[in-house]
Design a protein around this motif. Sequence first.
Motif, PDB file in Angstrom:
ATOM      1  N   PRO A  29     -36.755 -51.297 -28.894  1.00 34.07           N
ATOM      2  CA  PRO A  29     -35.389 -51.802 -28.940  1.00 34.07           C
ATOM      3  C   PRO A  29     -34.922 -51.918 -30.450  1.00 34.07           C
ATOM      4  O   PRO A  29     -33.570 -51.810 -30.765  1.00 34.07           O
ATOM      5  CB  PRO A  29     -35.340 -53.424 -28.658  1.00 34.07           C
ATOM      6  CG  PRO A  29     -36.679 -53.972 -28.959  1.00 34.07           C
ATOM      7  CD  PRO A  29     -37.620 -52.563 -28.923  1.00 34.07           C
ATOM      8  N   ARG A  30     -35.849 -51.744 -31.385  1.00 35.56           N
ATOM      9  CA  ARG A  30     -34.831 -51.803 -32.974  1.00 35.56           C
ATOM     10  C   ARG A  30     -34.267 -50.566 -33.090  1.00 35.56           C
ATOM     11  O   ARG A  30     -33.307 -50.809 -33.893  1.00 35.56           O
ATOM     12  CB  ARG A  30     -36.171 -52.040 -34.155  1.00 35.56           C
ATOM     13  CG  ARG A  30     -36.665 -53.579 -33.843  1.00 35.56           C
ATOM     14  CD  ARG A  30     -37.867 -53.963 -35.038  1.00 35.56           C
ATOM     15  NE  ARG A  30     -37.937 -55.195 -34.805  1.00 35.56           N
ATOM     16  CZ  ARG A  30     -38.868 -55.686 -35.624  1.00 35.56           C
ATOM     17  NH1 ARG A  30     -39.603 -55.134 -36.697  1.00 35.56           N
ATOM     18  NH2 ARG A  30     -39.187 -57.223 -35.686  1.00 35.56           N
ATOM     19  N   ALA A  31     -34.580 -49.487 -32.758  1.00 34.31           N
ATOM     20  CA  ALA A  31     -33.796 -48.267 -33.047  1.00 34.31           C
ATOM     21  C   ALA A  31     -33.086 -47.951 -31.798  1.00 34.31           C
ATOM     22  O   ALA A  31     -33.212 -46.997 -31.098  1.00 34.31           O
ATOM     23  CB  ALA A  31     -34.972 -46.879 -33.239  1.00 34.31           C
ATOM     24  N   PHE A  38     -27.724 -53.326 -34.345  1.00 34.81           N
ATOM     25  CA  PHE A  38     -29.091 -53.103 -34.425  1.00 34.81           C
ATOM     26  C   PHE A  38     -29.508 -52.684 -35.827  1.00 34.81           C
ATOM     27  O   PHE A  38     -28.631 -52.056 -36.578  1.00 34.81           O
ATOM     28  CB  PHE A  38     -29.320 -52.112 -33.162  1.00 34.81           C
ATOM     29  CG  PHE A  38     -29.165 -52.506 -32.059  1.00 34.81           C
ATOM     30  CD1 PHE A  38     -27.802 -52.257 -31.286  1.00 34.81           C
ATOM     31  CD2 PHE A  38     -29.991 -53.244 -31.085  1.00 34.81           C
ATOM     32  CE1 PHE A  38     -27.805 -52.728 -29.986  1.00 34.81           C
ATOM     33  CE2 PHE A  38     -29.764 -53.599 -29.716  1.00 34.81           C
ATOM     34  CZ  PHE A  38     -28.594 -53.342 -29.122  1.00 34.81           C
ATOM     35  N   VAL A  39     -30.762 -52.846 -35.914  1.00 35.63           N
ATOM     36  CA  VAL A  39     -31.398 -52.998 -37.429  1.00 35.63           C
ATOM     37  C   VAL A  39     -31.316 -51.518 -37.929  1.00 35.63           C
ATOM     38  O   VAL A  39     -30.745 -51.364 -39.130  1.00 35.63           O
ATOM     39  CB  VAL A  39     -32.409 -53.768 -37.604  1.00 35.63           C
ATOM     40  CG1 VAL A  39     -33.635 -53.079 -36.780  1.00 35.63           C
ATOM     41  CG2 VAL A  39     -32.892 -53.682 -39.013  1.00 35.63           C
ATOM     42  N   VAL A  40     -31.408 -50.614 -37.198  1.00 37.38           N
ATOM     43  CA  VAL A  40     -32.014 -49.264 -37.548  1.00 37.38           C
ATOM     44  C   VAL A  40     -30.573 -48.703 -38.011  1.00 37.38           C
ATOM     45  O   VAL A  40     -30.211 -48.215 -39.123  1.00 37.38           O
ATOM     46  CB  VAL A  40     -32.553 -48.305 -36.777  1.00 37.38           C
ATOM     47  CG1 VAL A  40     -32.445 -46.935 -37.210  1.00 37.38           C
ATOM     48  CG2 VAL A  40     -34.089 -48.588 -36.651  1.00 37.38           C
ATOM     49  N   PHE A 206     -46.332 -61.414 -42.247  1.00 41.48           N
ATOM     50  CA  PHE A 206     -47.206 -60.417 -41.805  1.00 41.48           C
ATOM     51  C   PHE A 206     -46.486 -59.498 -41.013  1.00 41.48           C
ATOM     52  O   PHE A 206     -45.399 -59.586 -40.607  1.00 41.48           O
ATOM     53  CB  PHE A 206     -48.162 -61.175 -41.098  1.00 41.48           C
ATOM     54  CG  PHE A 206     -47.779 -61.260 -39.609  1.00 41.48           C
ATOM     55  CD1 PHE A 206     -47.010 -62.631 -39.171  1.00 41.48           C
ATOM     56  CD2 PHE A 206     -47.980 -60.330 -38.577  1.00 41.48           C
ATOM     57  CE1 PHE A 206     -46.652 -62.807 -38.072  1.00 41.48           C
ATOM     58  CE2 PHE A 206     -47.394 -60.676 -37.078  1.00 41.48           C
ATOM     59  CZ  PHE A 206     -46.777 -61.744 -36.834  1.00 41.48           C
ATOM     60  N   TYR A 207     -47.135 -58.336 -40.688  1.00 41.49           N
ATOM     61  CA  TYR A 207     -46.701 -57.241 -39.674  1.00 41.49           C
ATOM     62  C   TYR A 207     -47.974 -56.638 -39.248  1.00 41.49           C
ATOM     63  O   TYR A 207     -49.106 -56.624 -39.730  1.00 41.49           O
ATOM     64  CB  TYR A 207     -45.585 -56.230 -40.335  1.00 41.49           C
ATOM     65  CG  TYR A 207     -46.353 -55.326 -41.272  1.00 41.49           C
ATOM     66  CD1 TYR A 207     -46.591 -55.595 -42.612  1.00 41.49           C
ATOM     67  CD2 TYR A 207     -46.509 -53.917 -40.621  1.00 41.49           C
ATOM     68  CE1 TYR A 207     -47.041 -54.356 -43.567  1.00 41.49           C
ATOM     69  CE2 TYR A 207     -47.050 -53.056 -41.619  1.00 41.49           C
ATOM     70  CZ  TYR A 207     -47.487 -53.420 -42.905  1.00 41.49           C
ATOM     71  OH  TYR A 207     -47.773 -52.176 -43.663  1.00 41.49           O
ATOM     72  N   LEU A 208     -47.748 -55.944 -38.282  1.00 43.54           N
ATOM     73  CA  LEU A 208     -48.938 -55.047 -37.396  1.00 43.54           C
ATOM     74  C   LEU A 208     -48.598 -53.625 -37.589  1.00 43.54           C
ATOM     75  O   LEU A 208     -47.456 -53.265 -37.529  1.00 43.54           O
ATOM     76  CB  LEU A 208     -48.972 -55.671 -35.792  1.00 43.54           C
ATOM     77  CG  LEU A 208     -49.096 -56.987 -35.542  1.00 43.54           C
ATOM     78  CD1 LEU A 208     -48.946 -57.229 -34.107  1.00 43.54           C
ATOM     79  CD2 LEU A 208     -50.267 -57.778 -36.213  1.00 43.54           C
TER      80      LEU A 208
HETATM   81  N1  LIG Z   1     -50.913 -50.356 -53.599  1.00 41.10           N
HETATM   82  C1  LIG Z   1     -49.799 -49.532 -53.038  1.00 41.10           C
HETATM   83  N2  LIG Z   1     -48.926 -48.959 -53.790  1.00 41.10           N
HETATM   84  C2  LIG Z   1     -47.875 -48.121 -53.144  1.00 41.10           C
HETATM   85  N3  LIG Z   1     -47.689 -48.296 -51.822  1.00 41.10           N
HETATM   86  C3  LIG Z   1     -48.711 -48.873 -51.083  1.00 41.10           C
HETATM   87  C4  LIG Z   1     -49.552 -49.694 -51.630  1.00 41.10           C
HETATM   88  N4  LIG Z   1     -50.434 -50.450 -50.659  1.00 41.10           N
HETATM   89  C5  LIG Z   1     -49.757 -50.011 -49.448  1.00 41.10           C
HETATM   90  N5  LIG Z   1     -48.982 -49.076 -49.700  1.00 41.10           N
HETATM   91  C6  LIG Z   1     -47.598 -48.540 -48.635  1.00 41.10           C
HETATM   92  O1  LIG Z   1     -46.682 -49.625 -48.166  1.00 41.10           O
HETATM   93  C7  LIG Z   1     -46.530 -49.493 -47.000  1.00 41.10           C
HETATM   94  C8  LIG Z   1     -45.196 -49.399 -46.705  1.00 41.10           C
HETATM   95  S1  LIG Z   1     -44.902 -49.777 -44.892  1.00 41.10           S
HETATM   96  C9  LIG Z   1     -44.479 -51.502 -45.100  1.00 41.10           C
HETATM   97  C10 LIG Z   1     -44.099 -52.134 -43.768  1.00 41.10           C
HETATM   98  N6  LIG Z   1     -43.573 -53.513 -44.173  1.00 41.10           N
HETATM   99  C11 LIG Z   1     -43.389 -54.194 -42.917  1.00 41.10           C
HETATM  100  C12 LIG Z   1     -42.636 -53.901 -41.998  1.00 41.10           C
HETATM  101  C13 LIG Z   1     -41.360 -53.138 -42.246  1.00 41.10           C
HETATM  102  C14 LIG Z   1     -40.319 -53.044 -41.294  1.00 41.10           C
HETATM  103  C15 LIG Z   1     -39.518 -51.842 -41.048  1.00 41.10           C
HETATM  104  C16 LIG Z   1     -38.395 -51.961 -40.014  1.00 41.10           C
HETATM  105  C17 LIG Z   1     -37.959 -53.300 -39.637  1.00 41.10           C
HETATM  106  N7  LIG Z   1     -36.652 -53.402 -38.740  1.00 41.10           N
HETATM  107  O2  LIG Z   1     -36.533 -54.517 -38.350  1.00 41.10           O
HETATM  108  O3  LIG Z   1     -36.304 -52.110 -38.669  1.00 41.10           O
HETATM  109  C18 LIG Z   1     -39.001 -54.389 -39.879  1.00 41.10           C
HETATM  110  C19 LIG Z   1     -39.936 -54.398 -40.878  1.00 41.10           C
HETATM  111  C20 LIG Z   1     -40.586 -55.543 -41.229  1.00 41.10           C
HETATM  112  N8  LIG Z   1     -42.138 -55.089 -41.237  1.00 41.10           N
HETATM  113  C21 LIG Z   1     -47.348 -48.467 -46.254  1.00 41.10           C
HETATM  114  O4  LIG Z   1     -46.641 -47.187 -46.467  1.00 41.10           O
HETATM  115  C22 LIG Z   1     -48.365 -48.394 -47.560  1.00 41.10           C
HETATM  116  O5  LIG Z   1     -49.199 -47.032 -47.449  1.00 41.10           O
END
Ligand SMILES: Nc1ncnc2c1ncn2[C@@H]1O[C@@H](CSCCNC[C@@H]2Cc3ccc([N+](=O)[O-])cc3CN2)[C@@H](O)[C@H]1O
Length: 266
Positions: A29-31, A38-40, A206-208
């Motif tokens: 549902p987010r997209a 909607f968030v996207v 947190f996220y999964l």
């Molecule tokens: N040390 C590091 N340096 C650089 N990048 C790194 C490092 N470690 C991990 N990474 C890199 O960073 C990561 C980025 S994905 C992170 C996801 N964030 C949480 C997620 C996102 C999200 C998206 C959309 C929506 N929405 O409602 O539409 C909600 C949300 C909320 N939850 C991943 O690519 C990893 O590979």
Amino acid sequence: MNAIGVAAMAENYQRFDPLAYLQNNYVAPRANFTSEEFVVPWKLRCLADAFATGKITGHTLIDIGTGPTIYQLLSACDYFEEIVATDFLEVNRTFIHNWVHNEDKDGFDWSPYIQHVCKIEGKGEPWKEKEQKLKKKLKKILPIDIHQPDPLGSLFSQPADALISTFCLEAASPDRPSFDKAFQNVTRLLKPGGHFLMIGALEESFYLAGEVKLTVVPLSEVDIKESFAKNGYRIHDFHSYKMPPTLKIGVDDVQGIFFIHAQKFA
Ligand SMILES: Nc1ncnc2c1ncn2[C@@H]1O[C@@H](CSCCNC[C@@H]2Cc3ccc([N+](=O)[O-])cc3CN2)[C@@H](O)[C@H]1O
């Protein structure tokens, strides 16, 4: 820098599953493209409007922590010669590479996103033209670690004209001090006077992403504005989106999303 916390996160990220992550956040549902409630569509609108000002332009744009997504670059590709994607995980860099080179047989269908962005940009651009344009400009896909003083290592010498980053810093840092340090590290990649567009999570812990549960540094609107202000940026624009209960689907505990357009003081 909290070296133990950073190492623990890096270990956890080895189990990050790009397809699961995309299924959680980038399909219904987010997209849902029927309304900007909607968030996207909300995120795509923020980016399209920021680039439509024509103020954010130059030769090179670096995307910090691209992940397995390309939606964040669709409006940018009209304003830069070269777009550099970066990610910590090879699995994500390979995901982007396969999309760029049409080798993504089990990839993700970004066409609804590209069609939506062409529609809201209102230039009558055929979506396949925009898709090809972005693929042509996505010239580099580099490893990055935001916790290193020089996150791209020697792979990138001259500072970029602009940075974009979506959901990376808060999800890659074990705590607030590490987030602040990472913010300083990525700021070094941007030339004075350059623009920084960031989209991120508000009050998420947190996220999964498949089998793995990843921790996130909970940020408030004040926290993110403070980070930009104390790192030498002028904030041009800030919007926030409150996550409706229907989009709280258990894949994270995100409460909202922020969009910020800031410029590094010259
Ligand atoms: N040390 C590091 N340096 C650089 N990048 C790194 C490092 N470690 C991990 N990474 C890199 O960073 C990561 C980025 S994905 C992170 C996801 N964030 C949480 C997620 C996102 C999200 C998206 C959309 C929506 N929405 O409602 O539409 C909600 C949300 C909320 N939850 C991943 O690519 C990893 O590979």
